[in-house]
Motif scaffolding. Structure first.
Motif, PDB file in Angstrom:
ATOM      1  N   PRO A   8       0.814  -1.205   0.000  1.00 21.38           N
ATOM      2  CA  PRO A   8       0.000   0.000   0.000  1.00 21.38           C
ATOM      3  C   PRO A   8       0.850   1.259   0.000  1.00 21.38           C
ATOM      4  N   VAL A   9       0.193   2.388  -0.211  1.00 16.18           N
ATOM      5  CA  VAL A   9       0.897   3.666  -0.257  1.00 16.18           C
ATOM      6  C   VAL A   9       1.176   4.152   1.154  1.00 16.18           C
ATOM      7  N   ALA A  10       2.042   5.162   1.264  1.00 13.14           N
ATOM      8  CA  ALA A  10       2.417   5.700   2.571  1.00 13.14           C
ATOM      9  C   ALA A  10       1.233   6.391   3.231  1.00 13.14           C
ATOM     10  N   VAL A  11       1.284   6.485   4.559  1.00  9.07           N
ATOM     11  CA  VAL A  11       0.188   7.092   5.307  1.00  9.07           C
ATOM     12  C   VAL A  11       0.672   8.343   6.019  1.00  9.07           C
ATOM     13  N   ALA A  12      -0.268   9.217   6.350  1.00 11.01           N
ATOM     14  CA  ALA A  12       0.057  10.420   7.113  1.00 11.01           C
ATOM     15  C   ALA A  12       0.190  10.067   8.585  1.00 11.01           C
ATOM     16  N   HIS A  13       0.919  10.896   9.350  1.00  6.16           N
ATOM     17  CA  HIS A  13       1.152  10.618  10.762  1.00  6.16           C
ATOM     18  C   HIS A  13       0.254  11.446  11.669  1.00  6.16           C
ATOM     19  N   ASP A  52      12.870   0.550  18.031  1.00  3.41           N
ATOM     20  CA  ASP A  52      13.576   1.757  17.602  1.00  3.41           C
ATOM     21  C   ASP A  52      12.708   2.609  16.689  1.00  3.41           C
ATOM     22  N   VAL A  53      11.842   1.961  15.912  1.00  2.44           N
ATOM     23  CA  VAL A  53      10.924   2.708  15.050  1.00  2.44           C
ATOM     24  C   VAL A  53       9.812   3.343  15.884  1.00  2.44           C
ATOM     25  N   VAL A  54       9.364   2.638  16.928  1.00  4.44           N
ATOM     26  CA  VAL A  54       8.369   3.215  17.838  1.00  4.44           C
ATOM     27  C   VAL A  54       8.897   4.523  18.413  1.00  4.44           C
ATOM     28  N   ARG A  55      10.149   4.533  18.851  1.00  4.07           N
ATOM     29  CA  ARG A  55      10.735   5.744  19.423  1.00  4.07           C
ATOM     30  C   ARG A  55      10.739   6.886  18.402  1.00  4.07           C
ATOM     31  N   ILE A  56      11.142   6.588  17.183  1.00  2.00           N
ATOM     32  CA  ILE A  56      11.200   7.618  16.144  1.00  2.00           C
ATOM     33  C   ILE A  56       9.807   8.183  15.873  1.00  2.00           C
ATOM     34  N   LEU A  57       8.818   7.300  15.765  1.00  2.00           N
ATOM     35  CA  LEU A  57       7.456   7.749  15.475  1.00  2.00           C
ATOM     36  C   LEU A  57       6.878   8.562  16.628  1.00  2.00           C
ATOM     37  N   ARG A  61       9.150  12.003  14.184  1.00  2.00           N
ATOM     38  CA  ARG A  61      10.088  12.031  13.060  1.00  2.00           C
ATOM     39  C   ARG A  61       9.719  10.961  12.036  1.00  2.00           C
ATOM     40  N   PRO A  62      10.020  11.194  10.766  1.00  2.00           N
ATOM     41  CA  PRO A  62       9.754  10.162   9.754  1.00  2.00           C
ATOM     42  C   PRO A  62      10.682   8.979   9.950  1.00  2.00           C
ATOM     43  N   ALA A  63      10.117   7.776   9.841  1.00  2.00           N
ATOM     44  CA  ALA A  63      10.908   6.571  10.091  1.00  2.00           C
ATOM     45  C   ALA A  63      11.107   5.738   8.839  1.00  2.00           C
ATOM     46  N   GLY A  64      10.573   6.203   7.717  1.00  2.00           N
ATOM     47  CA  GLY A  64      10.604   5.351   6.537  1.00  2.00           C
ATOM     48  C   GLY A  64       9.562   4.258   6.687  1.00  2.00           C
ATOM     49  N   GLU A  65       9.331   3.518   5.642  1.00  2.00           N
ATOM     50  CA  GLU A  65       8.312   2.471   5.702  1.00  2.00           C
ATOM     51  C   GLU A  65       8.806   1.252   4.947  1.00  2.00           C
ATOM     52  N   PRO A  66       8.984   0.116   5.626  1.00  2.00           N
ATOM     53  CA  PRO A  66       9.417  -1.093   4.921  1.00  2.00           C
ATOM     54  C   PRO A  66       8.341  -1.576   3.960  1.00  2.00           C
ATOM     55  N   ASP A  67       8.762  -2.315   2.935  1.00  2.00           N
ATOM     56  CA  ASP A  67       7.767  -2.863   2.021  1.00  2.00           C
ATOM     57  C   ASP A  67       6.997  -3.979   2.722  1.00  2.00           C
ATOM     58  N   LEU A  68       5.962  -4.434   2.081  1.00  2.00           N
ATOM     59  CA  LEU A  68       5.064  -5.409   2.700  1.00  2.00           C
ATOM     60  C   LEU A  68       5.800  -6.665   3.137  1.00  2.00           C
ATOM     61  N   GLN A  69       6.682  -7.172   2.285  1.00  2.00           N
ATOM     62  CA  GLN A  69       7.389  -8.406   2.610  1.00  2.00           C
ATOM     63  C   GLN A  69       8.255  -8.233   3.855  1.00  2.00           C
ATOM     64  N   THR A  70       8.989  -7.129   3.911  1.00  2.00           N
ATOM     65  CA  THR A  70       9.852  -6.869   5.067  1.00  2.00           C
ATOM     66  C   THR A  70       9.030  -6.695   6.327  1.00  2.00           C
ATOM     67  N   ARG A  71       7.927  -5.954   6.213  1.00  2.00           N
ATOM     68  CA  ARG A  71       7.056  -5.716   7.370  1.00  2.00           C
ATOM     69  C   ARG A  71       6.480  -7.033   7.887  1.00  2.00           C
ATOM     70  N   PHE A  72       6.023  -7.866   6.976  1.00  2.00           N
ATOM     71  CA  PHE A  72       5.466  -9.167   7.353  1.00  2.00           C
ATOM     72  C   PHE A  72       6.506 -10.009   8.089  1.00  2.00           C
ATOM     73  N   PHE A 135      -2.382  -7.018  12.025  1.00  2.00           N
ATOM     74  CA  PHE A 135      -1.144  -6.961  12.807  1.00  2.00           C
ATOM     75  C   PHE A 135       0.081  -7.152  11.917  1.00  2.00           C
ATOM     76  N   LEU A 136       0.002  -8.068  10.980  1.00  2.00           N
ATOM     77  CA  LEU A 136       1.165  -8.401  10.163  1.00  2.00           C
ATOM     78  C   LEU A 136       1.380  -7.454   8.989  1.00  2.00           C
ATOM     79  N   THR A 137       0.403  -6.623   8.679  1.00  2.00           N
ATOM     80  CA  THR A 137       0.477  -5.876   7.425  1.00  2.00           C
ATOM     81  C   THR A 137       0.311  -4.369   7.545  1.00  2.00           C
ATOM     82  N   ALA A 138      -0.242  -3.872   8.640  1.00  2.00           N
ATOM     83  CA  ALA A 138      -0.525  -2.435   8.740  1.00  2.00           C
ATOM     84  C   ALA A 138       0.760  -1.624   8.685  1.00  2.00           C
ATOM     85  N   HIS A 139       0.675  -0.425   8.119  1.00  2.00           N
ATOM     86  CA  HIS A 139       1.811   0.492   8.143  1.00  2.00           C
ATOM     87  C   HIS A 139       2.231   0.742   9.590  1.00  2.00           C
ATOM     88  N   ASP A 140       3.503   1.038   9.783  1.00  2.00           N
ATOM     89  CA  ASP A 140       4.029   1.221  11.133  1.00  2.00           C
ATOM     90  C   ASP A 140       3.257   2.280  11.915  1.00  2.00           C
TER      91      ASP A 140
END
Length: 222
Positions: A8-13, A52-57, A61-72, A135-140
């Protein structure tokens, strides 16, 4: 790799920032330790997002977003490390396969990153580990927002319970027998449970018991 659903596309914070603000304000009103409310490890395990990404978010701050495979793969690994068997051991590939209704070969390919997950795969694995949908797929940012909203709901329930206890204690100190009954015996909880009983006979027993309790707390007449 076999094809799964597209990334999916990136989301707003903005929703995350608003949720963080609400949770912090509510925790402050209740005197809760913000370090515990926003504990990185707890939020990571609840959301699936690396600590570490939780802390950044949380810092906005922007943390980048892994692709679906990496996130899964990240979140499946977290599930296997944190949702373990009663003996403390991880579930094996065969146990995951059996519980998720797939072959051991399918489970192994998903765990090792040799196959892209489908929605059906994700749903089955989420049910096996007892976590919520997505849980396995949502954006960070979305996953962390969802975890914090569940924290907010728990804080609101605790806040409402504290308010009821304070009101009941105040009324009881004024000599209200019904309020004293509420304070001492949790009548609202009893009433809710009574509504779940299977027959009028059972509910009548609860009513009789409450009547006896109420009689016992009435002030003595002079």
């Amino acid at each position: 790799m076999t094809d799964g659903f597209p990334a999916p596309v990136a989301v707003a914070h903005a929703p995350l920032a608003a949720t963080v603000t609400r949770v912090a304000e509510l925790a402050g009103k209740m005197g809760r330790d913000l370090n515990q409310v926003f504990d990185l490890r707890r939020l990571s395990e609840a959301s699936g997002v690396p600590a570490d990404v939780v802390r950044i978010l949380l810092d906005g701050r922007p943390a980048g977003e892994p692709d679906l495979q990496t996130r899964f793969l990240q979140r499946l690994d977290l599930l296997r490390r944190t949702r373990v068997k009663p003996n403390g051991r991880r579930y094996t590939q065969q146990e995951i396969a059996d519980g998720a209704g797939m072959s051991r070969q399918q489970a192994g390919a998903l765990i090792n990153g040799d196959r892209r997950p489908t929605m059906e795969h994700c749903d089955a694995i989420q049910r096996f580990f007892g976590v919520h949908a997505g849980f396995l797929t949502a954006h960070d940012a979305d996953a962390l927002t969802d975890a914090l909203q569940r924290t907010e709901q728990q804080l609101l329930q605790d806040f409402a319970g504290r308010a009821r206890e304070t009101a009941a204690a105040s009324a009881a100190s004024a000599g209200d027998p019904l309020a004293r009954l509420l304070q001492n015996h949790g009548v609202r909880g009893i009433a809710w449970r009574a509504a779940q009983l299977p027959s009028d006979k059972h509910r009548d027993k609860v009513t009789e018991w409450l009547d006896m309790l109420l009689e016992s707390v009435k002030p003595n007449e002079s």
